[in-house]
Design a protein around this motif. Structure first.
Motif, mmCIF file in Angstrom:
data_model
loop_
_atom_site.group_PDB
_atom_site.id
_atom_site.type_symbol
_atom_site.label_atom_id
_atom_site.label_comp_id
_atom_site.label_asym_id
_atom_site.label_seq_id
_atom_site.Cartn_x
_atom_site.Cartn_y
_atom_site.Cartn_z
ATOM 1 N N ALA A 146 0.829 -1.213 0.000
ATOM 2 C CA ALA A 146 0.000 0.000 0.000
ATOM 3 C C ALA A 146 0.864 1.263 0.000
ATOM 4 C CB ALA A 146 -0.925 -0.002 1.224
ATOM 5 N N ILE A 147 1.924 1.259 0.819
ATOM 6 C CA ILE A 147 2.817 2.429 0.908
ATOM 7 C C ILE A 147 3.513 2.641 -0.440
ATOM 8 C CG2 ILE A 147 4.913 3.346 1.996
ATOM 9 C CD1 ILE A 147 4.059 1.885 4.595
ATOM 10 N N ALA A 148 4.052 1.529 -1.007
ATOM 11 C CA ALA A 148 4.763 1.618 -2.292
ATOM 12 C C ALA A 148 3.826 2.135 -3.390
ATOM 13 C CB ALA A 148 5.338 0.254 -2.666
ATOM 14 N N GLY A 149 2.590 1.628 -3.405
ATOM 15 C CA GLY A 149 1.601 2.056 -4.406
ATOM 16 C C GLY A 149 1.289 3.541 -4.284
ATOM 17 N N PRO B 178 7.597 -2.240 -4.868
ATOM 18 C CA PRO B 178 7.621 -2.843 -3.524
ATOM 19 C C PRO B 178 9.044 -3.064 -3.003
ATOM 20 C CG PRO B 178 5.993 -3.940 -4.886
ATOM 21 C CD PRO B 178 6.742 -2.998 -5.788
ATOM 22 N N ALA B 179 9.999 -3.348 -3.934
ATOM 23 C CA ALA B 179 11.404 -3.549 -3.505
ATOM 24 C C ALA B 179 11.954 -2.265 -2.877
ATOM 25 C CB ALA B 179 12.259 -3.962 -4.692
ATOM 26 N N GLN B 180 11.622 -1.111 -3.481
ATOM 27 C CA GLN B 180 12.048 0.166 -2.885
ATOM 28 C C GLN B 180 11.283 0.414 -1.587
ATOM 29 O OE1 GLN B 180 11.321 2.153 -6.771
ATOM 30 N NE2 GLN B 180 13.004 3.491 -6.163
ATOM 31 N N GLY B 181 10.032 -0.032 -1.566
ATOM 32 C CA GLY B 181 9.183 0.130 -0.376
ATOM 33 C C GLY B 181 9.739 -0.584 0.843
ATOM 34 N N THR B 182 10.465 -1.703 0.621
ATOM 35 C CA THR B 182 10.992 -2.462 1.769
ATOM 36 C C THR B 182 12.050 -1.674 2.545
ATOM 37 O OG1 THR B 182 12.625 -3.548 0.359
ATOM 38 C CG2 THR B 182 10.590 -4.767 0.790
ATOM 39 N N TRP B 183 12.571 -0.584 1.938
ATOM 40 C CA TRP B 183 13.514 0.271 2.676
ATOM 41 C C TRP B 183 12.853 0.914 3.895
ATOM 42 C CZ3 TRP B 183 18.607 0.427 2.699
ATOM 43 C CH2 TRP B 183 19.292 -0.121 1.605
ATOM 44 N N VAL B 184 11.519 0.949 3.892
ATOM 45 C CA VAL B 184 10.779 1.482 5.048
ATOM 46 C C VAL B 184 11.050 0.591 6.271
ATOM 47 C CG1 VAL B 184 8.450 1.915 5.973
ATOM 48 C CG2 VAL B 184 8.989 2.527 3.609
ATOM 49 N N ILE B 185 11.202 -0.722 6.028
ATOM 50 C CA ILE B 185 11.499 -1.662 7.120
ATOM 51 C C ILE B 185 13.006 -1.650 7.412
ATOM 52 C CG2 ILE B 185 11.432 -4.089 7.832
ATOM 53 C CD1 ILE B 185 9.031 -4.378 5.875
ATOM 54 N N THR B 186 13.814 -1.736 6.343
ATOM 55 C CA THR B 186 15.273 -1.803 6.492
ATOM 56 C C THR B 186 15.811 -0.593 7.251
ATOM 57 O OG1 THR B 186 15.383 -2.958 4.389
ATOM 58 C CG2 THR B 186 17.443 -2.086 5.216
ATOM 59 N N SER B 187 15.341 0.612 6.882
ATOM 60 C CA SER B 187 15.876 1.834 7.491
ATOM 61 C C SER B 187 15.638 1.842 9.002
ATOM 62 C CB SER B 187 15.235 3.065 6.843
ATOM 63 O OG SER B 187 13.823 2.960 6.889
ATOM 64 N N PHE B 188 14.446 1.418 9.428
ATOM 65 C CA PHE B 188 14.138 1.374 10.862
ATOM 66 C C PHE B 188 15.027 0.346 11.564
ATOM 67 C CE2 PHE B 188 11.826 -0.334 14.533
ATOM 68 C CZ PHE B 188 11.442 0.830 15.207
ATOM 69 N N ALA B 189 15.152 -0.835 10.943
ATOM 70 C CA ALA B 189 15.926 -1.935 11.552
ATOM 71 C C ALA B 189 17.393 -1.540 11.726
ATOM 72 C CB ALA B 189 15.816 -3.194 10.681
ATOM 73 N N VAL B 190 17.983 -0.891 10.703
ATOM 74 C CA VAL B 190 19.400 -0.502 10.765
ATOM 75 C C VAL B 190 19.613 0.528 11.872
ATOM 76 C CG1 VAL B 190 21.263 0.679 9.509
ATOM 77 C CG2 VAL B 190 19.871 -1.030 8.347
ATOM 78 N N ALA B 191 18.786 1.574 11.878
ATOM 79 C CA ALA B 191 18.948 2.647 12.865
ATOM 80 C C ALA B 191 18.730 2.125 14.285
ATOM 81 C CB ALA B 191 17.959 3.773 12.564
ATOM 82 N N ASN B 192 17.737 1.259 14.454
ATOM 83 C CA ASN B 192 17.420 0.698 15.777
ATOM 84 C C ASN B 192 18.572 -0.179 16.270
ATOM 85 O OD1 ASN B 192 15.632 0.468 17.940
ATOM 86 N ND2 ASN B 192 14.810 -1.440 17.182
#
Length: 515
Positions: A42-45, A51-65
């Motif tokens: 939904a976010i990517a759309g 959707p592959a670029q959209g997964t950076w929404v998860i990756t960015s949080f995980a890396v910073a955390n």
């Protein structure tokens, strides 16, 4: 060094409100690491990206955390526990609000990095503040409250995220943090502010911090993007792996010789901390890998909707919530190694039952092991945390909580990545084996294709239907392979738990609890 951990326990309504506020903050934080997963399409759309670029929404949080969690010990000394915790929660609320308002994917990823960075100290400090709120004899009950929130939130996250995305709109997965966070920060500050020893001048280990950011960042991006980029076939992944390994070795050498290290790695010199953290993290990695795999298999190959997949997974919290208080109460009386053994045997049994799943498995067949898994979860966190914190001085608790949570969260990320990759690889192998049998010499295959032809399917369409059936079988067989392997690994982890030292005199939790 005096910290809030040495303060007197709370009583009555203050204890109740303090527990609720700290649990709410933890729940909100853990929820946020998994709630966005189902909303990525939904976010990517909405943002007009893949959707592959959209997964950076998860990756960015995980890396910073992952970078900020191990800094908890240093930040606590610098600013004081309560001040740091309340600021973390308030900044998390602001970052969540900004995530919801983000006009494009670049800004959303930037705000998610911000959210991950400020979220780091929340989980370890909620743990140490809770332990300080209860008398030593009830430290197990404090850990029970904490464990329930950490274990139930990742299961509720996708359910809630899916429902909000379907029925309202995706920014609301971030907006719901605002009222929860404000309440949690307000209550925590009003109850705990007098218990804070306040800030101290502590030298900042700039080299250690730089190396930590470098190797943890590289490692997390490698874990998150490995599957998408075909792991070590990709030059990008190889580069990240080299940076992570070299950065880690330099970090290790620097931190062990630095007089004021940013991360207290000497904690690993304690046998119980080392083995307790390892068994907790490996167990959590296996648990988390399976938590991710189950809904994927149910939705992609068993015809479940997001809501039904959520319903098949949600009851995992029932027994966890009912049994955790009992485990918490008894962890100071019963050897925590025995309780942890019950957890690992429980997980082993549940995953062994799941290894017998097939494409005909009905909803109840999926539900029973899920409900049973709740019991194993209750026996998992509390005894292992008791072993991790056994014998540590109150002053080292924030650093120990930060470090053990960092290893656990990283193991969870590894578990997710390894499981999804192994699932696809095993499925490709099973698909190849099954496809070999679909030929003119196979009566069942010929009969099926002729029936589909008679029903009006063209030859290509008929083969596509058969291929879909083969896919369903292959991915189900791959999932059951992983369930079986996880079952064996859980049973093997029992050996590591028994290598820890038994408690001396009182309960192991008390040894590391509030004095």
């Amino acid at each position: 060094m005096t910290t809030a951990v040495a303060a007197k326990p709370l009583h009555g309504s203050q204890l109740l409100l303090g527990t609720i506020a700290l649990s709410l903050a933890t729940f909100m934080n853990v929820l946020d690491s998994s709630i966005a997963n189902v909303s990525i399409p939904a976010i990517a759309g909405d943002m007009g990206v893949s959707p592959a670029q959209g997964t950076w929404v998860i990756t960015s949080f995980a890396v910073a955390n992952a970078i900020s969690v191990p800094l908890t010990g240093w930040l606590t000394q610098r600013f004081g526990q309560v001040r740091l915790f309340a600021s973390s929660v308030l900044l998390f609320v602001i970052a969540s609000w900004l995530c919801g308002l983000a006009p494009n994917i670049g800004m959303l990823i930037f705000f998610r990095v911000l959210q991950g960075l400020v979220a780091g100290p929340m989980i370890p400090l909620s743990q140490t503040l809770l332990l300080a709120s209860y008398p030593a004899a009830k430290a197990g009950s404090a850990m029970a409250m904490w464990a329930v929130t950490v274990l139930v939130a990742p299961v509720v996250g996708p359910l809630l995220g899916g429902w909000i995305t379907d029925n309202i709109s995706w920014p609301w997965i971030f907006y719901i943090n605002v009222p929860v966070g404000l309440v949690a920060a307000g209550i925590t500050w009003s109850i705990y502010r007098k218990r804070d020893p306040g800030p101290r001048r502590v030298p900042l280990d700039y080299v250690g911090l730089g190396l930590l950011v470098l190797w943890v960042g590289a490692l997390q991006i490698m874990i998150d993007k490995g599957k998408e980029l075909d792991w070590f076939a990709s030059g990008q992944i190889v580069t990240l792996a080299v940076v992570a390994v070299v950065g880690f070795l330099f970090f290790l050498a620097w931190e062990l010789t630095e007089p004021h290290p940013i991360v207290d790695l000497r904690l690993f010199a304690q046998r119980n901390f080392l083995l307790g953290t390892l068994s907790l993290s490996m167990g959590y990695g296996l648990f988390f890998g399976n938590v991710v795999l189950m809904p994927l298999w149910l939705q992609q190959y068993m015809g479940y909707t997001a809501t039904w997949a959520g319903m098949a997974m949600a009851p995992v919290g029932v027994l966890a919530i009912l049994l955790s208080p009992w485990v918490g109460k008894n962890v100071s009386r019963i050897d925590p190694r025995r309780l942890a053994t019950v957890a690992f045997l429980g997980f082993g049994l549940v995953l062994w039952m799941r290894s017998h799943f097939n494409v005909q498995t009905e909803f109840m067949g999926v539900l029973i092991p899920t409900v049973m898994q709740g019991a194993a979860m209750a026996f998992f966190f509390i005894p292992l945390q008791a072993i991790v914190f056994a014998g540590l001085a109150p002053g080292r608790m924030p650093a120990a909580a930060g470090l053990s949570n960092f290893v656990r969260i990283t193991a969870g990320a590894f578990g997710t990545s390894i499981f999804t990759t192994a699932w696809e690889n095993r499925a490709v192998m099973h698909h190849a084996h099954l496809a070999e049998t679909v030929n003119r010499g196979n009566d069942a295959a010929t009969a099926t294709l002729s029936q589909l032809g008679a029903a009006g399917y063209s030859n290509e369409q008929a083969l596509a239907v058969v291929n879909r059936l083969v896919d369903q079988q292959a991915y189900t067989m791959a999932a059951t392979d992983l369930f079986y392997l996880s079952s064996l690994l859980f049973v093997m982890l029992i050996g590591m738990v028994w290598m820890t030292r038994p408690r001396q005199g009182g309960g192991a939790v008390e040894a590391g609890g509030a004095h």
